[in-house]
Design a protein around this motif. Sequence first.
Motif, PDB file in Angstrom:
ATOM      1  N   THR B 138       0.905  -1.186   0.060  1.00 59.42           N
ATOM      2  CA  THR B 138      -0.102   0.015  -0.057  1.00 59.42           C
ATOM      3  C   THR B 138       0.809   1.243  -0.217  1.00 59.42           C
ATOM      4  O   THR B 138       0.550   2.187  -0.578  1.00 59.42           O
ATOM      5  CB  THR B 138      -0.783   0.106   1.366  1.00 59.42           C
ATOM      6  N   ASP B 140       3.770   1.508  -1.333  1.00 60.55           N
ATOM      7  CA  ASP B 140       4.266   1.866  -2.653  1.00 60.55           C
ATOM      8  C   ASP B 140       3.043   2.446  -3.539  1.00 60.55           C
ATOM      9  O   ASP B 140       3.383   3.449  -4.286  1.00 60.55           O
ATOM     10  CB  ASP B 140       4.728   0.365  -3.333  1.00 60.55           C
ATOM     11  N   ALA B 141       1.999   1.756  -3.502  1.00 63.22           N
ATOM     12  CA  ALA B 141       0.870   2.449  -4.474  1.00 63.22           C
ATOM     13  C   ALA B 141       0.489   3.866  -3.838  1.00 63.22           C
ATOM     14  O   ALA B 141       0.019   4.645  -4.903  1.00 63.22           O
ATOM     15  CB  ALA B 141      -0.260   1.633  -4.228  1.00 63.22           C
ATOM     16  N   ALA B 143       2.905   5.962  -2.874  1.00 64.84           N
ATOM     17  CA  ALA B 143       4.273   6.801  -2.907  1.00 64.84           C
ATOM     18  C   ALA B 143       4.440   7.112  -1.445  1.00 64.84           C
ATOM     19  O   ALA B 143       4.801   8.491  -1.613  1.00 64.84           O
ATOM     20  CB  ALA B 143       3.937   7.844  -3.989  1.00 64.84           C
ATOM     21  N   ASP B 203     -13.621  13.543  12.572  1.00 65.75           N
ATOM     22  CA  ASP B 203     -13.877  12.659  11.124  1.00 65.75           C
ATOM     23  C   ASP B 203     -12.613  12.636  10.489  1.00 65.75           C
ATOM     24  O   ASP B 203     -11.964  13.628  10.044  1.00 65.75           O
ATOM     25  CB  ASP B 203     -15.140  13.281  10.649  1.00 65.75           C
ATOM     26  N   TYR B 204     -12.143  11.504  10.283  1.00 65.19           N
ATOM     27  CA  TYR B 204     -11.079  11.465   9.150  1.00 65.19           C
ATOM     28  C   TYR B 204     -11.356  12.126   7.770  1.00 65.19           C
ATOM     29  O   TYR B 204     -10.224  12.802   6.959  1.00 65.19           O
ATOM     30  CB  TYR B 204     -10.569   9.974   8.758  1.00 65.19           C
ATOM     31  N   LEU B 205     -12.476  12.259   7.331  1.00 65.64           N
ATOM     32  CA  LEU B 205     -12.738  13.100   6.114  1.00 65.64           C
ATOM     33  C   LEU B 205     -12.597  14.414   6.215  1.00 65.64           C
ATOM     34  O   LEU B 205     -12.348  15.225   5.234  1.00 65.64           O
ATOM     35  CB  LEU B 205     -14.113  12.783   5.519  1.00 65.64           C
ATOM     36  N   MET B 238     -12.393   7.132  12.001  1.00 70.16           N
ATOM     37  CA  MET B 238     -12.905   6.572  10.748  1.00 70.16           C
ATOM     38  C   MET B 238     -14.017   5.801  11.325  1.00 70.16           C
ATOM     39  O   MET B 238     -14.186   4.932  12.410  1.00 70.16           O
ATOM     40  CB  MET B 238     -11.971   5.243  10.170  1.00 70.16           C
ATOM     41  N   ALA B 254      -4.341   1.766   4.707  1.00 75.53           N
ATOM     42  CA  ALA B 254      -4.685   1.845   3.273  1.00 75.53           C
ATOM     43  C   ALA B 254      -5.920   2.906   3.313  1.00 75.53           C
ATOM     44  O   ALA B 254      -5.626   3.878   2.326  1.00 75.53           O
ATOM     45  CB  ALA B 254      -5.127   0.591   2.754  1.00 75.53           C
ATOM     46  N   VAL B 255      -6.565   2.695   3.918  1.00 72.08           N
ATOM     47  CA  VAL B 255      -7.951   3.784   3.619  1.00 72.08           C
ATOM     48  C   VAL B 255      -7.500   5.228   4.108  1.00 72.08           C
ATOM     49  O   VAL B 255      -7.573   5.959   3.567  1.00 72.08           O
ATOM     50  CB  VAL B 255      -9.137   3.236   4.793  1.00 72.08           C
ATOM     51  N   PHE B 258      -4.839   6.278   1.535  1.00 69.51           N
ATOM     52  CA  PHE B 258      -5.420   6.743   0.109  1.00 69.51           C
ATOM     53  C   PHE B 258      -6.318   7.951   0.314  1.00 69.51           C
ATOM     54  O   PHE B 258      -6.131   9.050  -0.385  1.00 69.51           O
ATOM     55  CB  PHE B 258      -6.442   5.629  -0.311  1.00 69.51           C
ATOM     56  N   HIS B 259      -6.857   8.264   1.610  1.00 69.90           N
ATOM     57  CA  HIS B 259      -7.703   9.330   1.875  1.00 69.90           C
ATOM     58  C   HIS B 259      -6.737  10.470   1.997  1.00 69.90           C
ATOM     59  O   HIS B 259      -7.139  11.708   1.473  1.00 69.90           O
ATOM     60  CB  HIS B 259      -8.360   9.372   3.060  1.00 69.90           C
ATOM     61  N   ALA B 262      -6.010  11.646  -1.485  1.00 73.31           N
ATOM     62  CA  ALA B 262      -6.960  12.130  -2.004  1.00 73.31           C
ATOM     63  C   ALA B 262      -7.478  13.791  -1.713  1.00 73.31           C
ATOM     64  O   ALA B 262      -7.661  14.586  -2.364  1.00 73.31           O
ATOM     65  CB  ALA B 262      -8.101  11.410  -1.838  1.00 73.31           C
ATOM     66  N   ARG B 265      -5.223  16.059  -3.291  1.00 72.53           N
ATOM     67  CA  ARG B 265      -5.628  16.274  -4.684  1.00 72.53           C
ATOM     68  C   ARG B 265      -6.855  17.428  -4.893  1.00 72.53           C
ATOM     69  O   ARG B 265      -6.780  17.567  -5.985  1.00 72.53           O
ATOM     70  CB  ARG B 265      -5.771  14.943  -5.496  1.00 72.53           C
ATOM     71  N   ARG B 266      -7.602  17.336  -4.073  1.00 69.36           N
ATOM     72  CA  ARG B 266      -8.686  18.413  -4.125  1.00 69.36           C
ATOM     73  C   ARG B 266      -8.380  19.590  -4.369  1.00 69.36           C
ATOM     74  O   ARG B 266      -7.470  20.376  -3.678  1.00 69.36           O
ATOM     75  CB  ARG B 266      -9.507  17.929  -3.038  1.00 69.36           C
TER      76      ARG B 266
END
Lengths: 266, 266
Positions: B138, B140-141, B143, B203-205, B238, B254-255, B258-259, B262, B265-266
């Motif tokens: 994960t 690696d995916a 970076a 909240d993680y978001l 989470m 992983a969650v 990736f978050h 993400a 990127r926004r």
Amino acid sequence: MPRQITSFSNETVKRLRALRDKKARKADGLFLAEGLRILAEARDSGRLPEIVAYAPAGGVHPLAAEIIAAAEAEGADVIETTADILAKMSGKDNPQAILGAYRQPDTSLASIDRTASPLWIVAQALRDPGNIGTILRTGDATAAGGLILLDDSADPYSVEAVRASMGAIFTQAVVTARWDEFLAWLRSGPGQLVGTSLNTDSDYLAAEYQQPCFLLIGNESQGLPASYEAECDLLVKMPMLGKADSLNAAIAAAVMAFHVRASWRR
Amino acid sequence: MPRQITSFSNETVKRLRALRDKKARKADGLFLAEGLRILAEARDSGRLPEIVAYAPAGGVHPLAAEIIAAAEAEGADVIETTADILAKMSGKDNPQAILGAYRQPDTSLASIDRTASPLWIVAQALRDPGNIGTILRTGDATAAGGLILLDDSADPYSVEAVRASMGAIFTQAVVTARWDEFLAWLRSGPGQLVGTSLNTDSDYLAAEYQQPCFLLIGNESQGLPASYEAECDLLVKMPMLGKADSLNAAIAAAVMAFHVRASWRR
């Protein structure tokens, strides 16, 4: 009253031990779950074991005693035994102090109601029972309706899968089906089939997920067959920023499931 | 030129086989990686094995031949052997046709440059080598710069961890450190320490992730110690929508990874 069993050659000991084998599980219709935490999860989900075995070394935990009494009241076969015999049954050197054998539920597509959850996880030909258990656990955390296992998959009722599920085997619906059966069932009602793929430019963060959403995850080594991707309503790509071009199947399922839930909260 | 070895009692066979044991790995300084895919990942990351063993049954894959030649040119010990002996060394019934023994790199905190990536994964006392490998994959995916293993963790150079990493053991930095060492190092430069916890309403978001972000993941069964949570710059939750109150450690990593990517990127 519990039966005292101290012999490895006892028929019930042999029966429980045989449940580590897939053929025996299929013939018997039962499966093994180990440990108080998972048995309590089962009880909270309205499920009691048909056979319980426990080793009373140092006393029985009050919660275990409750579960044993409830199972006994429902006619379960209750066995008081030794740690050595539990180890033999579970295949672990340091076994849990209690295990239960549960009836395998109906795993047909007809057994589920797709409106029970806006999110379902569908996985194709998973080989690793640990991945199946981990995906069930993720399904519970994201309140998915359940896991639909397509084609020739490892057994969700194996000891390894049940263990990795941490009890979610009892809270998530489990379905096994062939791809053509699943597709016919899916198209008989509402549902968006979402595949993760490298063969698309559609970013998973930008996509619109509809309810009910069926997340389709490919086999660990091959990913999704092209013909399965072709049937998806939406293909999305999770960016791979490193040198590898794939994720562990359980990781891909989790990142997608959490993201789809997050997209509905915004 | 490759040496032909067909004896189980050959010293090099015994040495490679011993690398499945943690103490032997530590004493020898080498670790095993199996299969052409992982050896190719290593080569692409500038790493060649010090010992290579392969079974030429049905011919040698051109890519394997390239790696063997490159390793030989660097002075590697190259062994042509049988599938049975490879099975013995890898501990698998159906071994890969090639395996390599690689030098374990420096795993001290001093070996990494935190500015090499905006994202690092830190895990505390992981017990399952499969989780370590999966987290590396994960990493690696997404970076990440690498994985920092705190306290008494399973060995990232075990056969199981290397296998689950699918080659990411060669693309991700791996550090082992005690908590107090890590904390002193962390505070000696920039870095936001982010813990996942149930003991927060954040909240993680909704959280803001700064760079470099150090994601701290707790042990599989206990989660993070309270004293570790207290040192975090940010604790996030989470949401657990089901009956369970925890995620598999590799899934949580992983969650979050990736978050966090993400969110940038926004």
